[in-house]
Design an enzyme around this catalytic site. Structure first.
Site, PDB file in Angstrom:
ATOM      1  CE  LYS A  19      15.578  61.558 -26.207  1.00  0.00           C
ATOM      2  NZ  LYS A  19      15.548  60.099 -26.508  1.00  0.00           N
ATOM      3  NE  ARG A  92      14.483  60.001 -20.088  1.00  0.00           N
ATOM      4  CZ  ARG A  92      15.495  60.289 -20.893  1.00  0.00           C
ATOM      5  NH1 ARG A  92      15.780  61.513 -21.194  1.00  0.00           N
ATOM      6  NH2 ARG A  92      16.186  59.320 -21.393  1.00  0.00           N
ATOM      7  NE  ARG A 126      23.895  56.137 -28.124  1.00  0.00           N
ATOM      8  CZ  ARG A 126      22.776  56.545 -27.547  1.00  0.00           C
ATOM      9  NH1 ARG A 126      22.121  57.573 -28.048  1.00  0.00           N
ATOM     10  NH2 ARG A 126      22.310  55.922 -26.498  1.00  0.00           N
ATOM     11  NE  ARG A 159      24.128  56.997 -23.627  1.00  0.00           N
ATOM     12  CZ  ARG A 159      22.978  57.624 -23.856  1.00  0.00           C
ATOM     13  NH1 ARG A 159      22.918  58.606 -24.748  1.00  0.00           N
ATOM     14  NH2 ARG A 159      21.883  57.289 -23.205  1.00  0.00           N
ATOM     15  NE  ARG A 170      18.876  54.239 -22.293  1.00  0.00           N
ATOM     16  CZ  ARG A 170      19.697  54.329 -23.356  1.00  0.00           C
ATOM     17  NH1 ARG A 170      20.567  53.355 -23.592  1.00  0.00           N
ATOM     18  NH2 ARG A 170      19.637  55.354 -24.154  1.00  0.00           N
TER      19      ARG A 170
HETATM   20  P1  G5P Z   1      19.598  60.263 -22.461  1.00  0.00           P
HETATM   21  O1  G5P Z   1      21.009  60.526 -22.729  1.00  0.00           O
HETATM   22  O2  G5P Z   1      18.606  61.348 -22.629  1.00  0.00           O
HETATM   23  P2  G5P Z   1      17.856  58.556 -24.062  1.00  0.00           P
HETATM   24  O3  G5P Z   1      17.697  57.178 -23.610  1.00  0.00           O
HETATM   25  O4  G5P Z   1      16.677  59.429 -23.949  1.00  0.00           O
HETATM   26  O5  G5P Z   1      19.201  58.995 -23.340  1.00  0.00           O
HETATM   27  P3  G5P Z   1      19.449  58.490 -26.286  1.00  0.00           P
HETATM   28  O6  G5P Z   1      19.904  57.071 -26.027  1.00  0.00           O
HETATM   29  O7  G5P Z   1      20.433  59.594 -26.037  1.00  0.00           O
HETATM   30  O8  G5P Z   1      18.144  58.764 -25.542  1.00  0.00           O
HETATM   31  P4  G5P Z   1      18.610  59.704 -28.744  1.00  0.00           P
HETATM   32  O9  G5P Z   1      19.314  60.957 -28.355  1.00  0.00           O
HETATM   33  O10 G5P Z   1      17.139  59.745 -28.912  1.00  0.00           O
HETATM   34  O11 G5P Z   1      18.979  58.506 -27.810  1.00  0.00           O
HETATM   35  O12 G5P Z   1      19.196  59.146 -30.111  1.00  0.00           O
HETATM   36  P5  G5P Z   1      20.569  59.505 -30.903  1.00  0.00           P
HETATM   37  O13 G5P Z   1      21.738  59.402 -30.002  1.00  0.00           O
HETATM   38  O14 G5P Z   1      20.389  60.723 -31.727  1.00  0.00           O
HETATM   39  O15 G5P Z   1      20.561  58.241 -31.923  1.00  0.00           O
HETATM   40  C1  G5P Z   1      20.828  56.945 -31.429  1.00  0.00           C
HETATM   41  C2  G5P Z   1      21.809  56.243 -32.402  1.00  0.00           C
HETATM   42  O16 G5P Z   1      21.126  56.000 -33.631  1.00  0.00           O
HETATM   43  C3  G5P Z   1      23.053  57.080 -32.762  1.00  0.00           C
HETATM   44  O17 G5P Z   1      24.163  56.201 -32.918  1.00  0.00           O
HETATM   45  C4  G5P Z   1      22.663  57.724 -34.118  1.00  0.00           C
HETATM   46  O18 G5P Z   1      23.822  58.021 -34.905  1.00  0.00           O
HETATM   47  C5  G5P Z   1      21.812  56.616 -34.722  1.00  0.00           C
HETATM   48  N1  G5P Z   1      20.784  57.047 -35.665  1.00  0.00           N
HETATM   49  C6  G5P Z   1      20.050  58.190 -35.657  1.00  0.00           C
HETATM   50  N2  G5P Z   1      19.165  58.186 -36.681  1.00  0.00           N
HETATM   51  C7  G5P Z   1      19.336  56.996 -37.341  1.00  0.00           C
HETATM   52  C8  G5P Z   1      18.710  56.392 -38.490  1.00  0.00           C
HETATM   53  O19 G5P Z   1      17.830  56.952 -39.131  1.00  0.00           O
HETATM   54  N3  G5P Z   1      19.166  55.158 -38.827  1.00  0.00           N
HETATM   55  C9  G5P Z   1      20.167  54.507 -38.149  1.00  0.00           C
HETATM   56  N4  G5P Z   1      20.551  53.295 -38.561  1.00  0.00           N
HETATM   57  N5  G5P Z   1      20.783  55.049 -37.073  1.00  0.00           N
HETATM   58  C10 G5P Z   1      20.365  56.276 -36.683  1.00  0.00           C
HETATM   59  O20 G5P Z   1      19.411  59.700 -20.980  1.00  0.00           O
HETATM   60  C11 G5P Z   1      20.275  58.714 -20.473  1.00  0.00           C
HETATM   61  C12 G5P Z   1      19.894  58.378 -19.056  1.00  0.00           C
HETATM   62  O21 G5P Z   1      20.037  59.547 -18.242  1.00  0.00           O
HETATM   63  C13 G5P Z   1      19.001  59.603 -17.247  1.00  0.00           C
HETATM   64  C14 G5P Z   1      18.239  58.290 -17.352  1.00  0.00           C
HETATM   65  O22 G5P Z   1      18.877  57.353 -16.535  1.00  0.00           O
HETATM   66  C15 G5P Z   1      18.444  57.934 -18.847  1.00  0.00           C
HETATM   67  O23 G5P Z   1      18.265  56.553 -19.106  1.00  0.00           O
HETATM   68  N6  G5P Z   1      18.140  60.760 -17.542  1.00  0.00           N
HETATM   69  C16 G5P Z   1      17.074  61.127 -16.820  1.00  0.00           C
HETATM   70  N7  G5P Z   1      16.486  60.592 -15.723  1.00  0.00           N
HETATM   71  C17 G5P Z   1      15.385  61.223 -15.240  1.00  0.00           C
HETATM   72  N8  G5P Z   1      14.837  62.307 -15.808  1.00  0.00           N
HETATM   73  C18 G5P Z   1      15.393  62.890 -16.905  1.00  0.00           C
HETATM   74  N9  G5P Z   1      14.836  63.976 -17.461  1.00  0.00           N
HETATM   75  C19 G5P Z   1      16.549  62.291 -17.455  1.00  0.00           C
HETATM   76  N10 G5P Z   1      17.334  62.586 -18.525  1.00  0.00           N
HETATM   77  C20 G5P Z   1      18.288  61.655 -18.566  1.00  0.00           C
HETATM   78 MG    MG Z   2      20.559  61.531 -26.704  1.00  0.00          MG
END
Ligand code: G5P
Ligand code: MG
Length: 227
Positions: A19, A92, A126, A159, A170
């Protein structure tokens, strides 16, 4: 004066589905203002605000923070944005989606459908720049200098919620609490799902989908296309 419509988008997908990575490309290509709920929460933790201290344990354990708290926080941030926006990580739960709906109508919801099996490895390698939310990965998109943000030269961190056990929690929270939101938006006819295991293969489809939908930014400056 020419009035242009404001475009409102949401990006969804399991933790680690890309994302943040895709949002960065969308921002560069279309000039939408990116608002990530996770980044906002982490900057509260970093700044040791009352809210940050209260929610840190919840986030570190991989649980969702309470609906009313996050809804109030995001809606108050949105109030100050008068241009097109992209929400990442919110809503979410169905309760959060209803709270958003009460204030704004969403034009599209981009759903990154990446299998859980692909995700675990990505998160343990990451690295993030806390100030901007920029994301790196030691294999996929490493910074030019290890451990250092490309733009500011500041240190990158990992993180606390990227430990394997927490990632598993998660993913469970996503399955039980967030997947129903996809159905909510599907029934409203705004859901667009992109399936794959690699961001670079998913991205051209997202780009072409949005190209026919996002109105040009008011200043006409943001370049379309390459990110
Ligand atoms: P966050 O911060 O919203 P998540 O769990 O939804 O966290 P996250 O972990 O931020 O999502 P993302 O943004 O979907 O993941 O993914 P990203 O960071 O772009 O990519 C992940 C990794 O993979 C990176 O290192 C990237 O470089 C790599 N990557 C990307 N594409 C590829 C690929 O094709 N290949 C490879 N090998 N690597 C790749 O929420 C965190 C916490 O905040 C709270 C909750 O506690 C949550 O757990 N929270 C909420 N709680 C309630 N309601 C809400 N609305 C909330 N929002 C946040
Ligand atoms: Mg994210």
């Amino acid at each position: 004066m020419v009035l242009r419509s404001v475009f409102r988008a949401v990006i969804m997908g399991p933790p680690g589905s890309g994302k943040g990575t895709v949002s960065d490309r969308i921002t560069k290509s279309f000039g939408l203002k990116h608002l990530s709920s996770g980044d906002i929460l982490r900057s509260n933790i970093e700044a040791k605000t009352e809210l940050g201290l209260l929610l840190k344990a919840c986030i570190d354990q991989g649980q969702l923070v309470p609906d009313d708290v996050i809804s109030r926080l995001i809606l108050s941030n949105l109030r100050d944005i008068h241009t097109s926006w992209l929400l990442d990580g919110f809503p979410r739960t169905v309760t959060q989606a209803e709270a958003l709906d009460g204030r704004y109508s969403v034009d599209v919801v981009i759903n990154l459908n990446v299998p859980f099996a692909t995700i675990q490895d990505r998160l343990t390698s990451r690295w993030v720049h806390l100030g901007s939310g920029r994301v790196y990965n030691t294999h996929f998109n490493p910074p030019a200098v290890q451990g250092v943000d490309d733009i500011t030269g500041e240190a990158l961190t990992q993180r606390d919620d990227d430990k394997p056990d927490t990632v598993a929690r998660r993913l469970r929270a996503y399955e039980h609490q967030t997947q129903p939101v996809l159905e909510y938006y599907r029934s409203k006819g705004v859901l667009a799902t992109f399936t794959g295991t690699e961001t670079n293969k998913i991205w051209p489809h997202v780009l072409s989908f949005l190209s026919s939908r996002v109105p040009p930014p008011c200043d006409g400056q943001a370049a379309m296309g390459k990110a």
